[in-house]
Write a protein that holds these residues in place. Sequence first.
Motif, mmCIF file in Angstrom:
data_model
loop_
_atom_site.group_PDB
_atom_site.id
_atom_site.type_symbol
_atom_site.label_atom_id
_atom_site.label_comp_id
_atom_site.label_asym_id
_atom_site.label_seq_id
_atom_site.Cartn_x
_atom_site.Cartn_y
_atom_site.Cartn_z
ATOM 1 N N PHE A 62 22.271 -18.772 1.188
ATOM 2 C CA PHE A 62 22.465 -18.396 -0.212
ATOM 3 C C PHE A 62 23.619 -17.408 -0.346
ATOM 4 C CE2 PHE A 62 20.883 -15.865 -4.007
ATOM 5 C CZ PHE A 62 21.376 -16.781 -4.934
ATOM 6 N N TYR A 63 23.691 -16.445 0.575
ATOM 7 C CA TYR A 63 24.804 -15.478 0.555
ATOM 8 C C TYR A 63 26.142 -16.191 0.744
ATOM 9 C CZ TYR A 63 28.072 -11.949 2.201
ATOM 10 O OH TYR A 63 29.180 -11.163 2.359
ATOM 11 N N ALA A 64 26.196 -17.132 1.690
ATOM 12 C CA ALA A 64 27.444 -17.850 1.956
ATOM 13 C C ALA A 64 27.873 -18.682 0.747
ATOM 14 C CB ALA A 64 27.278 -18.745 3.187
ATOM 15 N N LEU A 65 26.904 -19.276 0.039
ATOM 16 C CA LEU A 65 27.229 -20.067 -1.144
ATOM 17 C C LEU A 65 27.741 -19.187 -2.289
ATOM 18 C CD1 LEU A 65 24.202 -22.546 -1.153
ATOM 19 C CD2 LEU A 65 26.583 -23.071 -0.570
ATOM 20 N N ILE A 66 27.162 -18.014 -2.441
ATOM 21 C CA ILE A 66 27.604 -17.089 -3.490
ATOM 22 C C ILE A 66 28.976 -16.531 -3.161
ATOM 23 C CG2 ILE A 66 27.162 -14.844 -4.569
ATOM 24 C CD1 ILE A 66 25.377 -17.044 -5.633
ATOM 25 N N LYS A 67 29.176 -16.193 -1.895
ATOM 26 C CA LYS A 67 30.450 -15.598 -1.485
ATOM 27 C C LYS A 67 31.570 -16.634 -1.477
ATOM 28 C CE LYS A 67 32.882 -13.459 2.300
ATOM 29 N NZ LYS A 67 33.007 -13.407 3.751
ATOM 30 N N THR A 68 31.232 -17.878 -1.096
ATOM 31 C CA THR A 68 32.168 -18.994 -0.906
ATOM 32 C C THR A 68 33.036 -18.777 0.333
ATOM 33 O OG1 THR A 68 34.006 -18.148 -2.247
ATOM 34 C CG2 THR A 68 32.263 -19.376 -3.400
ATOM 35 N N ASN A 69 33.704 -19.836 0.775
ATOM 36 C CA ASN A 69 34.597 -19.801 1.933
ATOM 37 C C ASN A 69 33.901 -19.300 3.185
ATOM 38 O OD1 ASN A 69 36.933 -20.624 0.377
ATOM 39 N ND2 ASN A 69 36.979 -18.546 -0.449
ATOM 40 N N SER A 70 32.646 -19.669 3.364
ATOM 41 C CA SER A 70 31.886 -19.238 4.544
ATOM 42 C C SER A 70 31.204 -20.442 5.174
ATOM 43 C CB SER A 70 30.856 -18.181 4.145
ATOM 44 O OG SER A 70 31.473 -17.058 3.570
ATOM 45 N N PHE A 71 31.992 -21.486 5.422
ATOM 46 C CA PHE A 71 31.434 -22.745 5.911
ATOM 47 C C PHE A 71 30.728 -22.577 7.248
ATOM 48 C CE2 PHE A 71 31.767 -26.737 8.282
ATOM 49 C CZ PHE A 71 31.169 -27.615 7.386
ATOM 50 N N LEU A 72 31.302 -21.775 8.153
ATOM 51 C CA LEU A 72 30.707 -21.612 9.483
ATOM 52 C C LEU A 72 29.375 -20.874 9.416
ATOM 53 C CD1 LEU A 72 33.897 -20.804 11.580
ATOM 54 C CD2 LEU A 72 32.546 -22.904 11.608
ATOM 55 N N LEU A 73 29.186 -20.083 8.388
ATOM 56 C CA LEU A 73 27.903 -19.415 8.191
ATOM 57 C C LEU A 73 26.878 -20.401 7.646
ATOM 58 C CD1 LEU A 73 26.803 -16.534 8.552
ATOM 59 C CD2 LEU A 73 27.318 -16.116 6.155
ATOM 60 N N ILE A 74 27.339 -21.340 6.826
ATOM 61 C CA ILE A 74 26.436 -22.342 6.266
ATOM 62 C C ILE A 74 25.988 -23.331 7.335
ATOM 63 C CG2 ILE A 74 26.277 -24.276 4.640
ATOM 64 C CD1 ILE A 74 28.148 -22.737 2.785
ATOM 65 N N THR A 75 26.913 -23.762 8.203
ATOM 66 C CA THR A 75 26.582 -24.788 9.192
ATOM 67 C C THR A 75 25.456 -24.351 10.115
ATOM 68 O OG1 THR A 75 28.386 -23.950 10.606
ATOM 69 C CG2 THR A 75 28.863 -25.842 9.182
ATOM 70 N N ILE A 76 25.584 -23.175 10.734
ATOM 71 C CA ILE A 76 24.591 -22.766 11.728
ATOM 72 C C ILE A 76 23.259 -22.440 11.074
ATOM 73 C CG2 ILE A 76 25.337 -20.341 11.698
ATOM 74 C CD1 ILE A 76 23.839 -22.418 14.633
ATOM 75 N N ASN A 77 23.285 -21.867 9.880
ATOM 76 C CA ASN A 77 22.023 -21.541 9.231
ATOM 77 C C ASN A 77 21.347 -22.775 8.648
ATOM 78 O OD1 ASN A 77 21.435 -18.516 9.251
ATOM 79 N ND2 ASN A 77 23.597 -18.544 8.706
ATOM 80 N N SER A 78 22.118 -23.799 8.304
ATOM 81 C CA SER A 78 21.520 -25.068 7.899
ATOM 82 C C SER A 78 20.800 -25.706 9.081
ATOM 83 C CB SER A 78 22.595 -26.018 7.360
ATOM 84 O OG SER A 78 23.207 -25.490 6.209
ATOM 85 N N VAL A 79 21.451 -25.685 10.234
ATOM 86 C CA VAL A 79 20.812 -26.173 11.456
ATOM 87 C C VAL A 79 19.568 -25.350 11.759
ATOM 88 C CG1 VAL A 79 21.080 -26.422 13.956
ATOM 89 C CG2 VAL A 79 22.938 -27.104 12.433
ATOM 90 N N GLY A 80 19.685 -24.030 11.580
ATOM 91 C CA GLY A 80 18.545 -23.147 11.816
ATOM 92 C C GLY A 80 17.379 -23.463 10.902
ATOM 93 N N CYS A 81 17.657 -23.773 9.630
ATOM 94 C CA CYS A 81 16.586 -24.132 8.691
ATOM 95 C C CYS A 81 15.845 -25.377 9.163
ATOM 96 C CB CYS A 81 17.166 -24.375 7.304
ATOM 97 S SG CYS A 81 17.490 -22.878 6.355
ATOM 98 N N VAL A 82 16.602 -26.374 9.626
ATOM 99 C CA VAL A 82 15.986 -27.613 10.098
ATOM 100 C C VAL A 82 15.133 -27.341 11.329
ATOM 101 C CG1 VAL A 82 16.424 -29.902 11.059
ATOM 102 C CG2 VAL A 82 17.809 -29.066 9.139
ATOM 103 N N ILE A 83 15.690 -26.615 12.300
ATOM 104 C CA ILE A 83 14.968 -26.357 13.550
ATOM 105 C C ILE A 83 13.707 -25.534 13.292
ATOM 106 C CG2 ILE A 83 15.084 -25.167 15.780
ATOM 107 C CD1 ILE A 83 18.047 -25.929 15.887
#
Length: 293
Positions: A62-83
């Motif tokens: 959510f922080y990365a989406l609000i801040k924008t330009n934080s794709f690498l933060l979104i990728t690993i935490n998306s994987v983390g959510c799934v795991i």
Amino acid sequence: MGGLSLANPGAFTFGLLGNIISFMVYLAPIPTFRRVYRARSTLDFQSVPYVVALFSAMLWIFYALIKTNSFLLITINSVGCVIESVYIIMFLIFARPKARMRTFAYMFLLNGVVFAGIVLFTLFLSHGINRATILGWICVTFSVSVFAAPLSIIRLVIRTRSVEFMPLPLSCFLTASAVCWGLYGAFSHDLYIAMPNVLGFLFGVGQIVLYLYYRRSPTTSIPVTPAATTPSPETVKDAKDISGMIQLPENLHVAIVSMSPVPVVEVRRIEPELDLEARAPVPVSVMTVEVAA
């Protein structure tokens, strides 16, 4: 800019390294859940660390989406959510009814009510650049609050004078992760990522220093009952059959609390687990902790 743009090679490099290290550590509990699956029981493992880790990943996305330009933060935490979701689902399938209800309650309160409250507060009670600032401080506050976990490890090592409770590979992985994410925050000029990782780095270095200091010291064992002095052959065999695992004294289990961008683990005491073959309670004097390698 913390995205994929090579205009900031420092942020890209350390963000990518942080993704790789964090992914390996996220997979650390797999042997634990393989044992849960084989036993058809959650043994005495707790669901709280996995629920907290899921909340942490959701919060940073959510922080990365609000801040924008934080794709690498979104990728690993998306994987983390799934795991983490897979871990929680497995826990719910094999948990006893009371433990299952507690897990549902934890998820409702933390991942439902608290997270929804943060989203609503950020979107409707703040505006413009203030959103990222407010949410950033919420993330920092959460990250600092869960550092009680490594403090418990340090206290345990000092009290027992035993480094068995603080495996060196785990400390090195977490320190490396803190370095990568801290530098990612520095290069992307993100105080809210860099700042808590300074604390994470200090905790990691402190754990390594304690390991080097106490590794040859006489140990103070945690009292065990006479019946618990001999591990069951099946338990020892199970521990040896699982690659990438380090043996620990009984009643200890290491779980991921928060991984990206602030690495935190927690040591929890558990009751003597069930024998995986006989499905009967047996006293165990050896526990295992998973370390991604």
